[in-house]
Write an enzyme that holds these catalytic residues in place. Structure first.
Site, PDB file in Angstrom:
ATOM      1  N   GLY A   1      26.384  86.807  34.917  1.00  0.00           N
ATOM      2  CA  GLY A   1      24.383  86.813  35.160  1.00  0.00           C
ATOM      3  C   GLY A   1      23.962  87.694  34.752  1.00  0.00           C
TER       4      GLY A   1
ATOM      5  N   ALA B   1      28.055  89.035  38.093  1.00  0.00           N
ATOM      6  CA  ALA B   1      28.064  89.455  39.003  1.00  0.00           C
ATOM      7  C   ALA B   1      29.241  91.022  39.866  1.00  0.00           C
ATOM      8  CB  ALA B   1      28.118  88.313  39.787  1.00  0.00           C
TER       9      ALA B   1
ATOM     10  N   GLU C   1      32.370  82.877  33.677  1.00  0.00           N
ATOM     11  CA  GLU C   1      32.478  82.877  35.421  1.00  0.00           C
ATOM     12  C   GLU C   1      33.878  81.676  34.954  1.00  0.00           C
ATOM     13  OE1 GLU C   1      27.961  83.069  35.327  1.00  0.00           O
ATOM     14  OE2 GLU C   1      29.711  82.941  33.741  1.00  0.00           O
TER      15      GLU C   1
END
Length: 731
Positions: A124, A75, A150
């Protein structure tokens, strides 16, 4: 009527449909070196999915990248960091969930979807790939990697990853990847079933298109990859995992053990690992839809947490430093092709190793004898062999690399060197001696850098015939693992010298901060009062293990007493002397600490420290230390007071460094403490921590301790200014 989507309407995706109905969507985020996912990219990708859903002429879809070395790296962290409202985050991630669900449905409903992966496939990006029906990856073990990092940013996979990854590779392996944030390479990804096939990057898109074409009209269970997946599923190891993961009692044991290990590692300071466990457990126990809902709720909560804010801030600061030249002007760095390293010990060998494996320059090691040269060369060889073992390079490439590092007991080969890095003992006379010797051999425009941890560069440069070429390059041990390089400049250091060393440090794979000269610079200086206070606590009768456990609980990777043993009690004594000479009584250690060196206690390296050591392994506290110090370890001090006393002195000294101009910015102070000293990342560094804790509250704490323990706790003037006006250190 068939819907159409003009490719000119897409900004971040290159879309094409072949004559036989194979659509190709290459993600190519404009203005960025690597692909990342944010609202702008997802808008384009949703339109691609919509076109594939509605256009009967499209028979299959290949998802790849328009960037040469990146699939999707995750992301857009800048976007994630900007989110301040959990409701907004929930809404935006729900939309991403829907797009990936529709992509997954394309494959199961008759239009095969194949991901063609080369380069970073992380966060992502991996969630996108897992939503595709098949995954073909390049076999490039160096460039291509997979992972869900993440957790390192204080969040969890938020686009379906917590549910799809366990389904693909099993709960245990999925938890390992998600809770550590580590990445894996194509060979491992293929073995565990994360990808269906690997191939050379040159034919990746062709192979992916062929697999998509072959899968048209086949039931999903019979498409390419199903047989290999069945073999993996039936393997003895996987059947053992299934016995654990598919059995309610087995799952309970698995999650219980994972939680125990997680809490041992995080001390409860990081909420994301616990959330990952809970969300994966929800999916396993209550079904995928419940798992998706739990993932969304957890992500929305975590992304606006103070821990995520701090961790993302550190990440973005590190990214910003990659673009920082280290100077305010426009001096250009000089090319560095050959480096001399003076000293082949732990530091010199480590520097030579990253010169070879990261920077790719020729390196010449100078030592006093052949055994020292061999130690340095062996260190490089061991590091290179480790890369081969991890399949980061071939044996042939390793052999070529080793030809780029040589050694000598004299200065032959130093005549054409661009940069000399001195890594000898912390002794000013010795440093002067080697500097003068090497300056008689090297070119007039060569740079001399000292890897000192405490001696002011101005004092080192005083013996130089060209002080404008003298600079400090402070590495941290072990050099090949620690991410920070602290570069120290004097009033005389030429700007091009600074720019050259900053650029070279980046080539070595380091995050570089530039600080102004002074005793201890930044990182060693802020450790000074912190470590001294450990001594005062010990002389008060506080137990060694209580001090260490308190600060590990506060978030440091190791306790300060353990750190003394690791660095070397004798080394610490030399640094303390330098600091006390510069700053007076404020940096004076307890008088009894001199008794430790008199008792020949150097720490781990000679097996005599605060702890016992057997065959190099740390054991229990050596209780005889208390006798040496002349104290009885019986005082009971509240754990919070230990944390407050040590942390307050640490961050207060960081403020003094900013106040005195040692630091160029509070950002550099945060990065230096986290990357160089292990300051708890979830606290964001000293200045981010002060902003969150409150400058006024910290001043009050320090002043209270000053009344009890003396002027060493006096708040920095700049801290009091921020306390009075309420301005943050980090905007």
């Amino acid at each position: 009527m068939t819907a159409t989507l003009p490719t000119s309407d897409l900004t971040h995706v290159r879309f094409d449909v072949s004559a036989d109905g194979i659509a190709t969507a290459l993600i190519d985020r404009q203005g960025e070196r690597m692909n990342t996912l944010g609202p702008d990219v997802m808008i384009d990708f949703e339109r691609v999915v919509a076109r594939c859903e509605s256009d009967d002429a499209i028979k299959a879809l290949v998802v790849g990248s328009g960037k040469p070395g990146s699939f999707v790296a995750g992301a857009d962290i800048r976007w994630l960091h900007s989110l301040e409202d959990a409701g907004e985050a929930l809404s935006l991630l729900s939309e991403a969930h829907q797009v990936f669900a529709r992509l997954e449905a394309l494959h199961t409903s008759g239009k095969p979807v194949v991901a063609a992966i080369h380069g970073a496939c992380l966060g992502g990006g991996l969630e996108l790939a897992m939503a595709c029906g098949m995954r073909i990856a390049s076999d490039d073990e160096k460039a291509t990697q997979f992972g869900q990092p993440e957790v390192k940013l204080g969040v969890l996979p938020g686009a379906g990853g917590t549910q799809r990854l366990p389904r693909l590779i099993g709960i245990a392996r999925a938890l390992d990847l998600m809770m550590t944030g580590r990445s894996i390479r194509p060979r491992s990804a293929l073995k565990m079933g994360l990808v269906d096939e690997t191939c050379p990057k040159e034919v990746l898109l062709d192979i992916a298109a062929r697999r998509a074409r072959d899968a048209i009209g086949q039931p999903a269970s019979e498409r390419h990859g199903a047989f290999d997946a069945l073999k993996t599923w039936l393997s003895p190891k996987h059947l053992q995992e299934l016995a654990l993961e598919e059995n309610p009692l087995g799952r309970r044991v698995l999650f219980s053990k994972a939680e125990e290990q997680m809490l041992e590692t995080t001390k409860g300071n990081y909420p994301a690992p616990k959330a990952i466990l809970d969300v994966v457990r929800t999916g396993a126990e209550d079904g995928t839809e419940a798992g998706y809902a739990a993932e969304l709720a957890a992500f929305a909560r975590l992304v606006v947490s103070p821990e995520a804010d701090a961790l993302m801030g550190i990440f973005l600061d590190g990214q910003a430093l990659k673009k920082d030249s280290g100077i305010d002007g426009d001096a250009s760095p000089h090319e560095v092709e050959k480096v001399g390293v003076l000293g082949g010990g732990l530091m010199g060998g480590g520097i030579a190793a990253i010169n070879t494996t990261k920077a790719g320059v020729r390196t010449r090691i100078k030592e006093v004898d052949a055994a020292g040269v061999q130690r340095g060369l062996s260190y490089v060889g061991k590091t290179v062999a480790g890369q081969v073992k991890k399949r980061r390079m071939s044996s042939r490439d390793a052999a070529k690399l080793m030809q780029r590092v040589t050694g000598s007991t004299d200065y032959r080969g130093f005549g054409d060197i661009d940069l000399v890095i001195e890594a000898v003992f912390e002794d000013l006379d010795l440093k002067h001696s080697v500097m003068q010797d090497v300056e008689g051999v090297i070119r007039p425009d060569a740079i001399f850098a000292s890897n000192t941890s405490s001696i002011p560069i101005t004092q080192i440069a005083a013996a130089s015939s060209r002080p404008e070429h003298v600079i400090g390059m402070h590495y941290f041990s072990p050099v090949e693992k620690m991410p920070l390089l602290e570069i120290i400049v004097t009033d005389q250091t030429a700007p091009w010298v600074t720019a050259t060393c900053v650029e070279f440090g980046k080539r070595q794979g380091k995050t570089v901060i530039v600080v102004n000269d002074g005793p201890g610079f930044y990182t060693t200086r802020i450790l000074g009062p912190y470590m001294n206070e450990v001594g005062f606590l010990l002389t008060e009768g506080v137990r060694i293990e209580d001090i260490d456990s308190a600060m590990v609980d506060w978030g440091f990777p190791v306790g300060p007493v353990t750190l003394m043993d690791e660095v070397g009690i004798d080394v610490g004594a030399k640094i303390v002397t330098i600091m006390q000479q510069a700053f007076g009584e404020r940096m004076a250690p307890p008088e009894s600490f001199a008794l430790l060196t008199a008792d020949d206690r150097a720490g781990r390296k000679n097996g005599r420290g605060f702890y016992k050591y057997a065959e190099g392994k740390k054991g229990d506290v050596d209780r005889s230390v208390y006798e040496v110090l002349g104290v009885t370890a019986s005082k009971s001090v509240d754990t919070q007071e230990i944390k407050d006393r040590l942390s307050a002195l640490f961050v207060n000294e960081a403020v003094r460094c900013l106040e005195e101009g040692i630091l160029r910015s509070a950002r550099d102070g945060d990065i230096g403490a986290v990357y160089g000293l292990g300051f708890p990342p979830f606290r964001g560094g000293p200045f981010t921590y002060i902003d969150r804790y409150g400058a006024a509250r910290l001043v009050e704490l320090l002043e209270g301790f000053a009344v009890r323990f003396g002027d060493r706790y006096a708040p920095a003037d700049l801290l009091k200014t921020h306390a009075a006006d309420g301005d943050p250190f980090r905007s």
